[in-house]
Design an enzyme around this catalytic site. Structure first.
Site, PDB file in Angstrom:
ATOM      1  N   SER A 154     -38.960 -42.996  69.634  1.00 34.86           N
ATOM      2  CA  SER A 154     -37.757 -42.818  68.799  1.00 34.86           C
ATOM      3  C   SER A 154     -36.760 -41.975  69.566  1.00 34.86           C
ATOM      4  O   SER A 154     -37.147 -41.246  70.499  1.00 34.86           O
ATOM      5  CB  SER A 154     -38.156 -42.082  67.515  1.00 34.86           C
ATOM      6  OG  SER A 154     -37.013 -41.600  66.834  1.00 34.86           O
ATOM      7  N   TYR A 167     -42.832 -35.923  62.073  1.00 35.10           N
ATOM      8  CA  TYR A 167     -42.386 -37.153  62.747  1.00 35.10           C
ATOM      9  C   TYR A 167     -41.870 -36.844  64.160  1.00 35.10           C
ATOM     10  O   TYR A 167     -42.265 -37.480  65.137  1.00 35.10           O
ATOM     11  CB  TYR A 167     -41.293 -37.803  61.904  1.00 35.10           C
ATOM     12  CG  TYR A 167     -40.814 -39.145  62.420  1.00 35.10           C
ATOM     13  CD1 TYR A 167     -41.472 -40.329  62.083  1.00 35.10           C
ATOM     14  CD2 TYR A 167     -39.690 -39.235  63.242  1.00 35.10           C
ATOM     15  CE1 TYR A 167     -41.025 -41.549  62.542  1.00 35.10           C
ATOM     16  CE2 TYR A 167     -39.235 -40.461  63.708  1.00 35.10           C
ATOM     17  CZ  TYR A 167     -39.909 -41.613  63.353  1.00 35.10           C
ATOM     18  OH  TYR A 167     -39.459 -42.832  63.821  1.00 35.10           O
TER      19      TYR A 167
HETATM   20  C1  BGC Z   1     -36.373 -43.003  62.237  1.00 32.83           C
HETATM   21  C2  BGC Z   1     -35.249 -43.473  61.336  1.00 32.83           C
HETATM   22  C3  BGC Z   1     -33.933 -42.869  61.764  1.00 32.83           C
HETATM   23  C4  BGC Z   1     -33.708 -43.012  63.256  1.00 32.83           C
HETATM   24  C5  BGC Z   1     -32.465 -42.269  63.736  1.00 32.83           C
HETATM   25  C6  BGC Z   1     -35.989 -43.279  63.662  1.00 32.83           C
HETATM   26  O1  BGC Z   1     -37.032 -42.937  64.521  1.00 32.83           O
HETATM   27  O2  BGC Z   1     -37.594 -43.664  61.871  1.00 32.83           O
HETATM   28  O3  BGC Z   1     -35.550 -43.118  59.990  1.00 32.83           O
HETATM   29  O4  BGC Z   1     -32.882 -43.517  61.077  1.00 32.83           O
HETATM   30  O5  BGC Z   1     -34.823 -42.538  63.971  1.00 32.83           O
HETATM   31  O6  BGC Z   1     -32.397 -40.968  63.235  1.00 32.83           O
END
Ligand code: BGC
Length: 269
Positions: A154, A167
């Site tokens: 991410s 996360y």
């Molecule tokens: C998340 C999303 C978020 C994006 C940008 C991703 O890794 O799962 O919920 O919109 O990152 O912030």
């Protein structure tokens, strides 16, 4: 220049919806036989629908249930795939969840659930895939590499994210998992990379795009001024799984419409 994943078997974890489904469709279109993994019985109808779309378009695949945070289920999934399809050539470690809370309100269950799927799940699947790559060795009729792993990370691999400590921690850790595996298995011709998506329009972040107001607030973070689509990630995943990217390993590739240029600094700082 043709991108082909012909005769290769690709396991895409949690590909019953969202980014995973997009990757499964793109890989199937490029000739791979895809394993559409789904985590539990309630997601089976969605997995069936993804497979139907793929086979209706002339692609090949199977569905396979497995909660990637559970060691015995991961081992069983890889055993099933090898027995039904012969081997595994590509693993896309896509399964990921969010359980958002401020740190002072975050429960141990919220922490463990996210680390369990997003990080432990990627470790368990990578371990089984690499064992299979090493058992099989290079098959030059399919690829010059012995196997390819793509971690779905991410932008929060590098952007801190208030209210999402579990996360963001899982995604930061994926970078070290990915680079360590790339280092450890490079000599075996196994390539390991990460895709780091920004905001992609999927169920996981629907509270960031479902109203016009929310979408406009989100677009302020994206210089390219559009939300991403699963197909954007699918295109990159196909490239990273193909021999066209044979010299890329140990890399985190950001695909985010410029989110990591920190748009909020465009007018000051
Ligand atoms: C998340 C999303 C978020 C994006 C940008 C991703 O890794 O799962 O919920 O919109 O990152 O912030």
């Amino acid at each position: 220049m043709e991108i082909s994943l012909k005769n290769q078997v690709a396991v895409i974890t949690d590909s019953s919806s969202g980014i995973g489904a997009g990757i499964a469709k793109s890989m199937a279109e490029s000739g791979a036989t895809v394993v559409i993994n789904y985590p539990n019985e309630s997601s089976q109808p969605k997995a069936d629908a993804v497979l139907k779309e793929i086979t209706d378009n002339g692609g090949k695949g199977i569905i396979c249930q497995c909660d990637v945070s559970k060691e015995e289920e991961v081992i069983a999934m890889f055993a099933q795939v090898v027995s039904e399809l012969g081997t595994v050539d590509i693993l896309v470690n896509n399964a990921g969840i969010q359980k958002d809370a401020k740190l002072t309100e975050m429960t141990i269950d919220q922490w463990n659930a996210v680390i369990g799927v997003n990080l432990t799940g990627q470790f368990l699947c990578a371990r089984e895939a690499i064992k299979e790559f090493l058992r099989r060795g290079i098959d030059p009729s399919k690829s010059v590499a012995c196997g390819k792993i793509i971690h779905i990370s991410s932008v929060h691999e590098i952007i801190p994210w208030s209210g999402h400590a579990n996360y963001a921690s899982s995604k930061g850790a994926i970078r070290m998992l990915m680079q360590t595996l790339a280092q450890e298995y490079g000599a075996h011709k196994i390539r390991v990379n990460s895709i780091c998506p920004g905001a992609i329009q999927t169920p996981i972040n629907k509270n960031a795009w479902q109203t016009e107001e929310e979408l406009n607030a989100l677009l302020k973070l994206i210089p390219y001024n559009r939300i991403g689509q699963p197909q954007d990630i699918g295109n990159l995943a196909v490239f990273l799984a193909s021999d066209l990217s044979d010299y890329i390993t140990g890399a985190s590739i950001f695909i985010d419409g410029g989110m990591t240029t920190f748009e909020s600094f465009s007018t000051g700082g």
